[in-house]
Design a protein around this motif. Structure first.
Motif, PDB file in Angstrom:
ATOM      1  N   GLN A 196       0.776  15.215   0.639  1.00 19.96           N
ATOM      2  CA  GLN A 196       1.113  16.021   1.595  1.00 19.96           C
ATOM      3  C   GLN A 196       1.704  16.006   2.949  1.00 19.96           C
ATOM      4  OE1 GLN A 196       1.340  18.909   0.339  1.00 19.96           O
ATOM      5  NE2 GLN A 196       0.212  18.442  -1.495  1.00 19.96           N
ATOM      6  N   PHE A 253      -5.264  19.811   9.152  1.00 18.18           N
ATOM      7  CA  PHE A 253      -5.651  20.012   7.762  1.00 18.18           C
ATOM      8  C   PHE A 253      -6.622  19.203   6.988  1.00 18.18           C
ATOM      9  CE2 PHE A 253      -1.091  20.934   8.881  1.00 18.18           C
ATOM     10  CZ  PHE A 253      -1.191  22.542   8.259  1.00 18.18           C
ATOM     11  N   LEU A 284      -7.963  18.687   3.683  1.00 16.88           N
ATOM     12  CA  LEU A 284      -7.699  18.749   2.007  1.00 16.88           C
ATOM     13  C   LEU A 284      -9.028  18.456   1.431  1.00 16.88           C
ATOM     14  CD1 LEU A 284      -4.198  16.766   1.749  1.00 16.88           C
ATOM     15  CD2 LEU A 284      -4.617  19.209   2.458  1.00 16.88           C
ATOM     16  N   LYS A 342      -7.783  23.789   9.335  1.00 20.20           N
ATOM     17  CA  LYS A 342      -7.231  24.521   8.253  1.00 20.20           C
ATOM     18  C   LYS A 342      -7.680  23.875   6.865  1.00 20.20           C
ATOM     19  CE  LYS A 342      -4.649  27.669   5.936  1.00 20.20           C
ATOM     20  NZ  LYS A 342      -5.052  28.847   5.693  1.00 20.20           N
ATOM     21  N   ILE A 373      -7.991  23.383   3.003  1.00 24.38           N
ATOM     22  CA  ILE A 373      -6.937  23.571   1.930  1.00 24.38           C
ATOM     23  C   ILE A 373      -7.816  23.219   0.579  1.00 24.38           C
ATOM     24  CG2 ILE A 373      -5.059  22.955   0.919  1.00 24.38           C
ATOM     25  CD1 ILE A 373      -4.148  24.127   3.429  1.00 24.38           C
ATOM     26  N   ASN A 374      -7.785  24.078  -0.354  1.00 24.58           N
ATOM     27  CA  ASN A 374      -8.293  23.687  -1.665  1.00 24.58           C
ATOM     28  C   ASN A 374      -7.326  22.546  -2.366  1.00 24.58           C
ATOM     29  OD1 ASN A 374      -9.172  23.370  -4.291  1.00 24.58           O
ATOM     30  ND2 ASN A 374      -8.792  25.545  -4.678  1.00 24.58           N
ATOM     31  N   ILE A 378       0.240  23.491  -2.896  1.00 21.56           N
ATOM     32  CA  ILE A 378      -0.570  23.021  -1.681  1.00 21.56           C
ATOM     33  C   ILE A 378       0.479  22.848  -0.410  1.00 21.56           C
ATOM     34  CG2 ILE A 378      -1.922  21.228  -0.593  1.00 21.56           C
ATOM     35  CD1 ILE A 378      -3.102  20.686  -3.478  1.00 21.56           C
ATOM     36  N   GLU A 397       1.484  26.021   1.197  1.00 22.49           N
ATOM     37  CA  GLU A 397       0.307  26.507   2.151  1.00 22.49           C
ATOM     38  C   GLU A 397       0.465  25.894   3.457  1.00 22.49           C
ATOM     39  OE1 GLU A 397      -3.487  26.436   0.066  1.00 22.49           O
ATOM     40  OE2 GLU A 397      -4.575  27.249   1.997  1.00 22.49           O
ATOM     41  N   ILE A 398       0.625  24.556   3.245  1.00 17.19           N
ATOM     42  CA  ILE A 398       0.497  23.613   4.372  1.00 17.19           C
ATOM     43  C   ILE A 398       1.617  23.982   5.436  1.00 17.19           C
ATOM     44  CG2 ILE A 398       0.619  21.573   5.463  1.00 17.19           C
ATOM     45  CD1 ILE A 398      -0.788  20.607   3.117  1.00 17.19           C
ATOM     46  N   HIS A 442       1.323  27.404   7.220  1.00 17.61           N
ATOM     47  CA  HIS A 442       0.582  27.343   8.420  1.00 17.61           C
ATOM     48  C   HIS A 442       1.091  26.440   9.756  1.00 17.61           C
ATOM     49  CE1 HIS A 442      -3.375  27.849  10.134  1.00 17.61           C
ATOM     50  NE2 HIS A 442      -3.206  26.428  10.627  1.00 17.61           N
TER      51      HIS A 442
END
Ligand code: ADP
Ligand code: TYD
Length: 224
Positions: free
Chosen positions: A28, A137, A139, A179, A181-182, A190, A193-194, A197
């Protein structure tokens, strides 16, 4: 129109990725880097530990179980490994470069506290004063699922029971600014979503980590 903002407000942002081993941090970090570069930002990626420095080479030997060290000593080496890069990172941020970190001081405290021999307070102290991230973030993935992904290697902490304790620590220390994150989803979901944000994170004055706001200016050499 002329801007009267202090130069700090035009600085780059500091994004940090945290989580247990194999939760997808490196993947990520790279994704966010290329997405931000795609919209014209200059981005630099750092990973901690940085095994390339003199201090990092001792950490590398410890993680590979080539040497043993007291829990206190290895904790302080991980911290020193961050401090030795801090001036460079500060310079980049002030020059408008976005910095992405693969692990930071939160890994430092969670892995050390998970050993059961060191207190949270003791573990936090030596990282006090490094640059405060603009966004963290986390994870989140169960160690069992992380292990199924690529399997752990031979390194010291790559044991499911220990990773459970590390994850518990992360969940304990996270606050509402993180934040979460699933991480048990497809990589692209993912990443989206990152990115969503990340582009909404506002620029603020650069601050030091774990120092009261009243005294908080990010001159890395000055007190407190
Ligand atoms: N969302 C995902 N779903 C399935 N596998 C993933 C996902 N993200 C990463 N992986 C794979 O899991 C392994 C560990 O990923 P990596 O990004 O290196 O994790 P970390 O940096 O947290 O150790 C790699 O083989 C990677 O390709
Ligand atoms: C940055 C940092 C990492 N660690 C641990 C976490 C990892 O188990 C190990 C090596 O980190 P890393 O190379 O990032 O491992 P991975 O790619 O598997 O996530 O070092 C600490 O114990 N303290 C620290 O301050």
């Amino acid at each position: 129109m002329m801007s009267f903002d202090p130069p700090e407000l035009h600085r780059g942002q500091l994004f940090v990725f945290e989580g247990i081993d194999r939760c997808g941090k490196s993947t990520q970090c790279e994704n966010l880097k290329s997405s931000l570069e795609g919209v014209g930002r200059t981005v630099v990626l750092y990973s901690f530990p940085n095994r390339e420095t003199a201090i990092g080479s001792v950490i590398d030997k410890y993680l590979k179980k080539e040497i043993d060290l007291p829990d206190q000593a290895i904790h302080l080496l991980f911290t020193a490994n961050r401090w030795e890069t801090m001036k460079d990172i500060q310079k980049m941020l002030l020059n408008g470069v976005t910095v992405i970190m693969d692990r930071y001081a939160y890994s430092g405290i969670c892995y050390s506290v998970a050993k059961g021999t060191l207190s949270l307070l003791w573990c936090k102290a030596p990282d006090r004063g490094i640059i405060k991230p603009d966004c963290i973030f986390f994870l989140d993935l169960s160690p069992l699922k992380a292990n199924r992904r690529a399997g752990y290697g031979e390194e010291r902490y790559e044991v499911i029971e220990f990773q459970e304790k590390v994850r518990d620590q992360f969940l304990k220390i996270k606050d509402s600014s993180w934040k979460v994150i699933n991480a048990d989803k497809p990589t692209d979901d993912i990443a989206a979503e990152i990115y969503d944000h990340a582009v909404r994170v506002n620029n603020r004055k650069m601050k030091k980590l774990w120092i009261d706001d009243l005294y908080n200016t990010c001159d890395l050499c000055s007190k407190p």
